[in-house]
Design a protein around this motif. Sequence first.
Motif, mmCIF file in Angstrom:
data_model
loop_
_atom_site.group_PDB
_atom_site.id
_atom_site.type_symbol
_atom_site.label_atom_id
_atom_site.label_comp_id
_atom_site.label_asym_id
_atom_site.label_seq_id
_atom_site.Cartn_x
_atom_site.Cartn_y
_atom_site.Cartn_z
ATOM 1 N N GLY A 72 0.795 -1.225 0.000
ATOM 2 C CA GLY A 72 0.000 0.000 0.000
ATOM 3 C C GLY A 72 0.819 1.262 0.000
ATOM 4 N N SER A 73 2.162 1.147 -0.107
ATOM 5 C CA SER A 73 2.960 2.363 -0.187
ATOM 6 C C SER A 73 2.736 3.038 -1.525
ATOM 7 C CB SER A 73 4.443 2.035 0.005
ATOM 8 O OG SER A 73 4.885 1.143 -0.987
ATOM 9 N N LEU A 74 2.860 4.346 -1.549
ATOM 10 C CA LEU A 74 2.515 5.121 -2.734
ATOM 11 C C LEU A 74 3.682 5.977 -3.182
ATOM 12 C CD1 LEU A 74 -0.951 6.166 -1.435
ATOM 13 C CD2 LEU A 74 -0.547 4.673 -3.376
ATOM 14 N N PRO A 75 3.737 6.266 -4.480
ATOM 15 C CA PRO A 75 4.838 7.086 -4.993
ATOM 16 C C PRO A 75 4.657 8.539 -4.625
ATOM 17 C CG PRO A 75 3.256 6.649 -6.719
ATOM 18 C CD PRO A 75 2.803 5.873 -5.524
ATOM 19 N N ARG A 76 5.735 9.261 -4.741
ATOM 20 C CA ARG A 76 5.706 10.717 -4.548
ATOM 21 C C ARG A 76 5.990 11.353 -5.895
ATOM 22 N NH1 ARG A 76 5.961 12.695 0.493
ATOM 23 N NH2 ARG A 76 6.979 14.580 -0.257
ATOM 24 N N PRO A 77 4.955 11.592 -6.690
ATOM 25 C CA PRO A 77 5.166 12.077 -8.052
ATOM 26 C C PRO A 77 5.704 13.485 -8.046
ATOM 27 C CG PRO A 77 2.847 12.143 -7.474
ATOM 28 C CD PRO A 77 3.542 11.458 -6.344
ATOM 29 N N SER A 78 6.510 13.756 -9.045
ATOM 30 C CA SER A 78 7.047 15.107 -9.175
ATOM 31 C C SER A 78 6.099 16.016 -9.924
ATOM 32 C CB SER A 78 8.400 15.060 -9.902
ATOM 33 O OG SER A 78 8.246 14.434 -11.174
ATOM 34 N N ALA A 79 5.262 15.408 -10.776
ATOM 35 C CA ALA A 79 4.329 16.220 -11.561
ATOM 36 C C ALA A 79 3.099 16.552 -10.732
ATOM 37 C CB ALA A 79 3.918 15.456 -12.821
ATOM 38 N N THR A 80 2.522 17.691 -10.960
ATOM 39 C CA THR A 80 1.290 18.051 -10.278
ATOM 40 C C THR A 80 0.133 17.303 -10.905
ATOM 41 O OG1 THR A 80 0.977 19.899 -11.764
ATOM 42 C CG2 THR A 80 2.101 20.351 -9.683
ATOM 43 N N PRO A 81 -0.943 17.012 -10.140
ATOM 44 C CA PRO A 81 -2.056 16.276 -10.696
ATOM 45 C C PRO A 81 -2.748 17.068 -11.788
ATOM 46 C CG PRO A 81 -2.596 17.127 -8.517
ATOM 47 C CD PRO A 81 -1.136 17.358 -8.729
ATOM 48 N N ARG A 82 -3.284 16.327 -12.730
ATOM 49 C CA ARG A 82 -3.982 16.978 -13.838
ATOM 50 C C ARG A 82 -5.237 17.692 -13.335
ATOM 51 N NH1 ARG A 82 -7.529 15.090 -17.965
ATOM 52 N NH2 ARG A 82 -7.459 12.967 -17.204
ATOM 53 N N ALA A 83 -5.438 18.901 -13.755
ATOM 54 C CA ALA A 83 -6.589 19.681 -13.302
ATOM 55 C C ALA A 83 -7.881 19.056 -13.793
ATOM 56 C CB ALA A 83 -6.473 21.118 -13.818
ATOM 57 N N PRO B 186 -1.328 8.628 2.829
ATOM 58 C CA PRO B 186 -0.474 8.865 1.660
ATOM 59 C C PRO B 186 -1.207 9.021 0.339
ATOM 60 C CG PRO B 186 -0.427 6.548 2.281
ATOM 61 C CD PRO B 186 -1.226 7.248 3.331
ATOM 62 N N LEU B 187 -2.477 8.591 0.261
ATOM 63 C CA LEU B 187 -3.179 8.645 -1.019
ATOM 64 C C LEU B 187 -3.853 10.002 -1.172
ATOM 65 C CD1 LEU B 187 -5.318 5.653 -2.396
ATOM 66 C CD2 LEU B 187 -5.035 7.870 -3.458
ATOM 67 N N ASP B 188 -3.055 11.022 -1.505
ATOM 68 C CA ASP B 188 -3.583 12.367 -1.687
ATOM 69 C C ASP B 188 -3.838 12.623 -3.168
ATOM 70 O OD1 ASP B 188 -1.036 12.588 -2.693
ATOM 71 O OD2 ASP B 188 -0.323 14.014 -1.187
ATOM 72 N N ALA B 189 -4.112 13.864 -3.525
ATOM 73 C CA ALA B 189 -4.453 14.186 -4.911
ATOM 74 C C ALA B 189 -3.312 13.867 -5.873
ATOM 75 C CB ALA B 189 -4.834 15.674 -5.015
ATOM 76 N N ARG B 190 -2.072 14.137 -5.473
ATOM 77 C CA ARG B 190 -0.929 13.880 -6.345
ATOM 78 C C ARG B 190 -0.751 12.384 -6.588
ATOM 79 N NH1 ARG B 190 2.998 17.907 -6.744
ATOM 80 N NH2 ARG B 190 4.677 16.381 -6.509
ATOM 81 N N ALA B 191 -0.780 11.598 -5.504
ATOM 82 C CA ALA B 191 -0.616 10.153 -5.649
ATOM 83 C C ALA B 191 -1.776 9.541 -6.426
ATOM 84 C CB ALA B 191 -0.499 9.501 -4.269
ATOM 85 N N HIS B 192 -2.979 10.049 -6.206
ATOM 86 C CA HIS B 192 -4.134 9.513 -6.919
ATOM 87 C C HIS B 192 -4.068 9.837 -8.403
ATOM 88 C CE1 HIS B 192 -8.472 9.329 -8.157
ATOM 89 N NE2 HIS B 192 -8.325 8.157 -7.555
ATOM 90 N N ALA B 193 -3.480 10.989 -8.758
ATOM 91 C CA ALA B 193 -3.330 11.339 -10.171
ATOM 92 C C ALA B 193 -2.447 10.326 -10.888
ATOM 93 C CB ALA B 193 -2.743 12.746 -10.303
ATOM 94 N N VAL B 194 -1.411 9.849 -10.209
ATOM 95 C CA VAL B 194 -0.539 8.833 -10.791
ATOM 96 C C VAL B 194 -1.326 7.540 -11.028
ATOM 97 C CG1 VAL B 194 1.498 7.381 -10.392
ATOM 98 C CG2 VAL B 194 1.542 9.806 -9.757
ATOM 99 N N ILE B 195 -2.113 7.151 -10.046
ATOM 100 C CA ILE B 195 -2.921 5.931 -10.168
ATOM 101 C C ILE B 195 -3.881 6.034 -11.335
ATOM 102 C CG2 ILE B 195 -4.715 4.553 -9.027
ATOM 103 C CD1 ILE B 195 -3.381 5.251 -6.361
ATOM 104 N N ARG B 196 -4.579 7.172 -11.448
ATOM 105 C CA ARG B 196 -5.561 7.328 -12.525
ATOM 106 C C ARG B 196 -4.877 7.343 -13.902
ATOM 107 N NH1 ARG B 196 -10.309 5.705 -11.717
ATOM 108 N NH2 ARG B 196 -10.838 6.792 -13.644
ATOM 109 N N THR B 197 -3.696 7.923 -13.971
ATOM 110 C CA THR B 197 -2.965 7.928 -15.234
ATOM 111 C C THR B 197 -2.575 6.512 -15.637
ATOM 112 O OG1 THR B 197 -2.111 10.152 -14.821
ATOM 113 C CG2 THR B 197 -0.918 8.803 -16.410
#
Length: 470
Positions: A8-19, A444-455
């Motif tokens: 359940g660990s999540l990445p720390r993406p460098s890109a901001t989540p897509r608007a 850990p599953l915030d907007a940034r991490a969730h954006a990676v998952i959705r992508t």
Amino acid sequence: MSSLSATGSLPRPSATPRARAGGLPTGRLIAFSTLAMPIAASQMPLNVYLPAILAQHFGIALSTLGLVFLLAKAWGVVADPLIGVLNDRSRGGRFGRRRSCIAAGGVLLALAAMLLFFPVVRVTPVYVAVALFAFYLAWSMIQIPYLAWSAEVSGDYDERTRVATYQTVTSALSLLLVLVLPTIVDQIAPHDGRLKLGVMGGLILALLALSLPLTLKAFAERPPKAAGPRPKLGEVLRVIWGNPLLMRVLASDFAVALGQSIRGTLFVFVVTAYMGLPQWASGLFLAQFVFGLAAGPIWMRIAYRIGKHRAAVAGELAQVAINLGLLFVLPGNLPLLLGLTIAQGLAQGSGNLMLRAMVGDVADQDRLQTGQDRTALFFSVFSTSTKAAMAAAVGIALPLVAWLGFDPKSAANSPEALRGLLMVFALGPALAHLVSALLVMGFPLDARAHAVIRTQLAERDGQGADAPAA
């Protein structure tokens, strides 16, 4: 392959989540949210009014009623995950798996409501048990796929908060009606139990008839992403216990519901016995709901800015402060109690709203890791945690205040017993809300991490990550 670990660990993406692009149409979202009204409107009569009316007006013994309602609630706890697993694995045909189950549940709920609220034959314990079992099954058939569908109409992190907010507000509106109507009946015919039953049952049926077609037509349902063999019970339990983020959300929700239910169980006792203001009990309860209606959009905006889990923590810590403030309320001090009750209403929806929206995000993470769609299963155990907390609150609060010397039948409780009642009323919810905040702090599953998952899901599924269902 996903960059998420099995723990359940999540990445720390460098890109901001897509608007968010556009978002769900407001009119359709309102129509979709109306189904929350009959679901919520069913809770108050079953938990508060129905047992008393069956005992007082139909002569069923309290001990027998207690057993019947306990077995019915236990059945509801079993039915939730059962419906969740079956609905996730259903193909649903052209109409859709979520919509098919909701439509069938709506028909069954209408029949069960007519049995419970408009009895035309002699009301016996067996009659009540059959009607309750059918009612709870229908409730699960509607609520579990509806919650799962709510997470599927949009994959956007913030848009899910918006969906949950609309549902919370419509639920509060229906609860307000359920609170007001019996009060009006009491002024007209206080001893007419059948009239009170009919009014509440009529409201449930009217809301169901209005909302069911609106919700079923609001959005198209996406087809299942993956199919597989139906899991066994042991596998289902391993899936739940083996997902640390889901367990944190479930435990936090249990704590939220426990604190709210302890407060609700003791509310009338505190206002009537400790405060000595029985004429204000219903009015204060209504005030809490009215301000709760206004709070939903406020918390939605807060979540947009700071994220769902941070908004949940902020709301729960506010609840801690509010409940601790109750320790300073003296008998007859209505202004302070009124102020704290209004504050409670403004804060009460934060945890429920955010945690419900977070379940859909956790289900996305699980689908990316496993390839299995378990959204309905996850929402079913979320519903079960709430029901378990409500049962636990009664089992904890009432025996505890009795042990401290409080007697609800006595007109002259000792000052020590009344102070004990207030202590449980204030400290029990305060401790529960503090635990809830600690459980989701640093989620850990915030907007940034969730954006990676959705992508990553969009790349694998070959479609836009955030495209709403038409």
